[in-house]
Design a protein around this motif. Structure first.
Motif, PDB file in Angstrom:
ATOM      1  N   UNK A 163      40.403 -40.007  -7.711  1.00 37.75           N
ATOM      2  CA  UNK A 163      39.765 -38.770  -8.163  1.00 37.75           C
ATOM      3  C   UNK A 163      39.678 -37.699  -7.068  1.00 37.75           C
ATOM      4  N   UNK A 164      39.402 -38.107  -5.842  1.00 38.96           N
ATOM      5  CA  UNK A 164      39.209 -37.114  -4.778  1.00 38.96           C
ATOM      6  C   UNK A 164      40.457 -36.243  -4.624  1.00 38.96           C
ATOM      7  N   UNK A 165      41.611 -36.902  -4.561  1.00 40.43           N
ATOM      8  CA  UNK A 165      42.861 -36.148  -4.345  1.00 40.43           C
ATOM      9  C   UNK A 165      43.103 -35.134  -5.452  1.00 40.43           C
ATOM     10  N   UNK A 166      42.967 -35.568  -6.698  1.00 42.99           N
ATOM     11  CA  UNK A 166      43.330 -34.675  -7.802  1.00 42.99           C
ATOM     12  C   UNK A 166      42.264 -33.611  -8.040  1.00 42.99           C
ATOM     13  N   UNK A 167      40.995 -33.980  -7.866  1.00 43.39           N
ATOM     14  CA  UNK A 167      39.941 -32.968  -8.082  1.00 43.39           C
ATOM     15  C   UNK A 167      40.105 -31.824  -7.089  1.00 43.39           C
ATOM     16  N   UNK A 168      40.433 -32.167  -5.838  1.00 43.35           N
ATOM     17  CA  UNK A 168      40.645 -31.109  -4.837  1.00 43.35           C
ATOM     18  C   UNK A 168      41.866 -30.277  -5.219  1.00 43.35           C
ATOM     19  N   UNK A 169      42.924 -30.952  -5.695  1.00 47.81           N
ATOM     20  CA  UNK A 169      44.137 -30.217  -6.100  1.00 47.81           C
ATOM     21  C   UNK A 169      43.821 -29.245  -7.241  1.00 47.81           C
ATOM     22  N   UNK A 170      42.887 -29.612  -8.116  1.00 49.31           N
ATOM     23  CA  UNK A 170      42.551 -28.763  -9.265  1.00 49.31           C
ATOM     24  C   UNK A 170      41.500 -27.704  -8.930  1.00 49.31           C
ATOM     25  N   UNK A 171      41.114 -27.632  -7.658  1.00 48.95           N
ATOM     26  CA  UNK A 171      40.200 -26.557  -7.238  1.00 48.95           C
ATOM     27  C   UNK A 171      38.733 -26.932  -7.255  1.00 48.95           C
ATOM     28  N   UNK A 172      38.419 -28.221  -7.377  1.00 50.88           N
ATOM     29  CA  UNK A 172      37.013 -28.638  -7.329  1.00 50.88           C
ATOM     30  C   UNK A 172      36.600 -28.882  -5.874  1.00 50.88           C
ATOM     31  N   UNK A 173      35.292 -28.788  -5.627  1.00 53.32           N
ATOM     32  CA  UNK A 173      34.759 -29.163  -4.302  1.00 53.32           C
ATOM     33  C   UNK A 173      34.254 -30.583  -4.430  1.00 53.32           C
ATOM     34  N   UNK A 174      34.798 -31.504  -3.650  1.00 49.49           N
ATOM     35  CA  UNK A 174      34.420 -32.914  -3.799  1.00 49.49           C
ATOM     36  C   UNK A 174      33.686 -33.421  -2.559  1.00 49.49           C
ATOM     37  N   UNK A 175      32.609 -34.130  -2.799  1.00 55.23           N
ATOM     38  CA  UNK A 175      31.797 -34.728  -1.735  1.00 55.23           C
ATOM     39  C   UNK A 175      31.635 -36.217  -2.027  1.00 55.23           C
ATOM     40  N   UNK A 176      31.266 -36.961  -0.992  1.00 57.25           N
ATOM     41  CA  UNK A 176      30.946 -38.374  -1.192  1.00 57.25           C
ATOM     42  C   UNK A 176      29.569 -38.657  -0.595  1.00 57.25           C
ATOM     43  N   UNK A 182      29.850 -47.572   3.454  1.00 57.77           N
ATOM     44  CA  UNK A 182      30.985 -47.373   2.531  1.00 57.77           C
ATOM     45  C   UNK A 182      31.640 -46.008   2.685  1.00 57.77           C
ATOM     46  N   UNK A 183      31.249 -45.286   3.760  1.00 56.29           N
ATOM     47  CA  UNK A 183      31.860 -43.981   4.026  1.00 56.29           C
ATOM     48  C   UNK A 183      33.197 -44.192   4.719  1.00 56.29           C
ATOM     49  N   UNK A 184      34.296 -43.901   4.039  1.00 58.82           N
ATOM     50  CA  UNK A 184      35.618 -44.068   4.662  1.00 58.82           C
ATOM     51  C   UNK A 184      36.232 -42.718   5.030  1.00 58.82           C
ATOM     52  N   UNK A 185      35.412 -41.675   4.989  1.00 65.04           N
ATOM     53  CA  UNK A 185      35.891 -40.358   5.410  1.00 65.04           C
ATOM     54  C   UNK A 185      36.850 -39.703   4.420  1.00 65.04           C
ATOM     55  N   UNK A 186      36.891 -40.194   3.175  1.00 68.29           N
ATOM     56  CA  UNK A 186      37.883 -39.618   2.261  1.00 68.29           C
ATOM     57  C   UNK A 186      37.467 -38.255   1.698  1.00 68.29           C
ATOM     58  N   UNK A 187      36.224 -37.821   1.922  1.00 69.27           N
ATOM     59  CA  UNK A 187      35.789 -36.449   1.586  1.00 69.27           C
ATOM     60  C   UNK A 187      34.560 -36.160   2.451  1.00 69.27           C
ATOM     61  N   UNK A 188      33.981 -34.951   2.302  1.00 66.41           N
ATOM     62  CA  UNK A 188      32.810 -34.598   3.128  1.00 66.41           C
ATOM     63  C   UNK A 188      31.588 -35.396   2.662  1.00 66.41           C
ATOM     64  N   UNK A 189      30.889 -35.990   3.609  1.00 66.05           N
ATOM     65  CA  UNK A 189      29.719 -36.838   3.319  1.00 66.05           C
ATOM     66  C   UNK A 189      28.452 -35.991   3.232  1.00 66.05           C
ATOM     67  N   UNK A 190      27.644 -36.163   2.183  1.00 65.81           N
ATOM     68  CA  UNK A 190      26.350 -35.451   2.112  1.00 65.81           C
ATOM     69  C   UNK A 190      25.244 -36.437   1.690  1.00 65.81           C
ATOM     70  N   UNK A 191      23.986 -36.152   2.015  1.00 67.84           N
ATOM     71  CA  UNK A 191      22.900 -37.059   1.600  1.00 67.84           C
ATOM     72  C   UNK A 191      22.720 -37.054   0.075  1.00 67.84           C
ATOM     73  N   UNK A 192      22.268 -38.164  -0.484  1.00 66.58           N
ATOM     74  CA  UNK A 192      22.135 -38.317  -1.939  1.00 66.58           C
ATOM     75  C   UNK A 192      21.246 -37.227  -2.548  1.00 66.58           C
ATOM     76  N   UNK A 193      20.100 -36.942  -1.916  1.00 67.22           N
ATOM     77  CA  UNK A 193      19.182 -35.963  -2.513  1.00 67.22           C
ATOM     78  C   UNK A 193      19.776 -34.561  -2.548  1.00 67.22           C
TER      79      UNK A 193
END
Ligand code: NCD
Length: 290
Positions: A163-176, A182-193
């Motif tokens: 999902x991360x790859x395609x959502x970014x390709x479609x112009x979405x901002x993706x965070x994890x 479980x943070x593998x650096x595949x998108x920008x990390x933000x706190x849950x709240x």
């Protein structure tokens, strides 16, 4: 090789075409392939993907051969390649495969019938991704500018990675978000709240214990408290924001049971959309359009 293996193989316009075609099928368009037979080969446990593919095949009038790994010659040591070539030699018109190996399909060079990937290891899950995109598109009518945070066991998740790859390709901002382990650096990390307050789409993942080599550093109660979508966190979400989850859900761990049932939840809608997206990709491959 013919078929659907990864989301990366699809051009952006093909993704929109699949979603549009799935919407037509959902509205009642009837397409039928009465002379075809297709086998489902699931080497990993599955409820949604396995039986959603089978419903899609039945809706298209295609006969289904359901392969049982437990009672098959896999138990006698037969390889994936030889199993697939066996079905090809029977004269089936294609196979749908789920396997725990990342990119198992690279071993299947030489197979001529179409293959649909129903999930490979931690790498790809193209039809789950398409049904997620269809569900988001139904909600917002666009992807551009939408914010999505995927929360949970990112590093073991083929859903997150696809999902991360395609959502970014479609112009979405993706965070994890979720536990740092479980943070593998595949998108920008933000706190849950922060995620629950600002996102248009909050996507939760199951903790995929079967893929772990080490024990999780906390109890499931602690996980729910720190990273789960509790009722309190759900109430912090934006008015029109939606909640998604690929399933299976562990209620009370990554999301509270009431949250799964709440009006922001698209969990059951995702399952319904999965049948139509799979009908669309089966038809498109059989028609030579993919
Ligand atoms: C997911 C999978 O198997 O990749 N589920 C699914 O296909 N709907 C996620 C999971 O098992 O947690």
């Amino acid at each position: 090789m013919r078929g659907l293996f990864t989301i990366k193989q699809l051009k952006t316009e093909q993704i929109y075409e699949i979603i549009e075609y799935a919407e037509k099928l959902k509205k009642g368009l009837r397409v039928s392939y009465p002379d075809k037979k297709i086998a489902t080969l699931f080497f990993e446990n599955s409820t949604r993907t396995h039986y959603s593919f089978q419903c899609a095949l039945l809706n298209l009038g295609i006969k289904v051969l359901d392969f049982n790994t437990e009672t098959s010659s896999v138990k006698k040591g037969e390889s994936l390649y030889d199993t697939v070539r066996t079905f090809e030699s029977f004269g089936v018109d294609g196979v749908i495969i789920r396997h725990s190996e990342d990119e198992y399909f690279k071993e299947l060079e030489g197979v001529e019938m179409p293959i649909w990937n129903a999930g490979d290891g931690k790498a790809n899950h193209p039809t789950q991704c398409l049904l997620d995109l269809m569900t988001i598109y139904e909600e917002y009518g666009k992807f551009e500018g939408l914010k999505c945070c995927i929360i949970g066991d990112i590093s073991h998740s083929r859903v997150a990675h696809t999902n991360i790859e395609i959502m970014e390709r479609l112009g979405m901002e993706v965070y994890i978000s979720g536990p740092e382990e479980y943070n593998d650096g595949s998108a920008k990390w933000i706190p849950v709240d922060e995620a629950v307050k600002n996102m248009d789409v909050v996507m939760l993942l199951r903790v995929q214990f079967e893929r772990h080599t080490e024990k999780m550093s906390m109890s499931i109660e602690e996980y729910h408290e720190k990273y789960g979508l509790t009722v309190k966190r759900m109430e912090m979400m934006k008015k029109n924001a939606i909640i998604m989850h690929p399933g299976p859900i562990n209620r009370g761990v990554e999301m509270a049971s009431e949250v799964c049932e709440c009006e922001k939840s698209r969990y059951f809608k995702q399952i319904t959309n999965g049948v139509y997206v799979r009908m669309a990709v089966i038809s498109k491959v059989l028609d030579g359009e993919l």
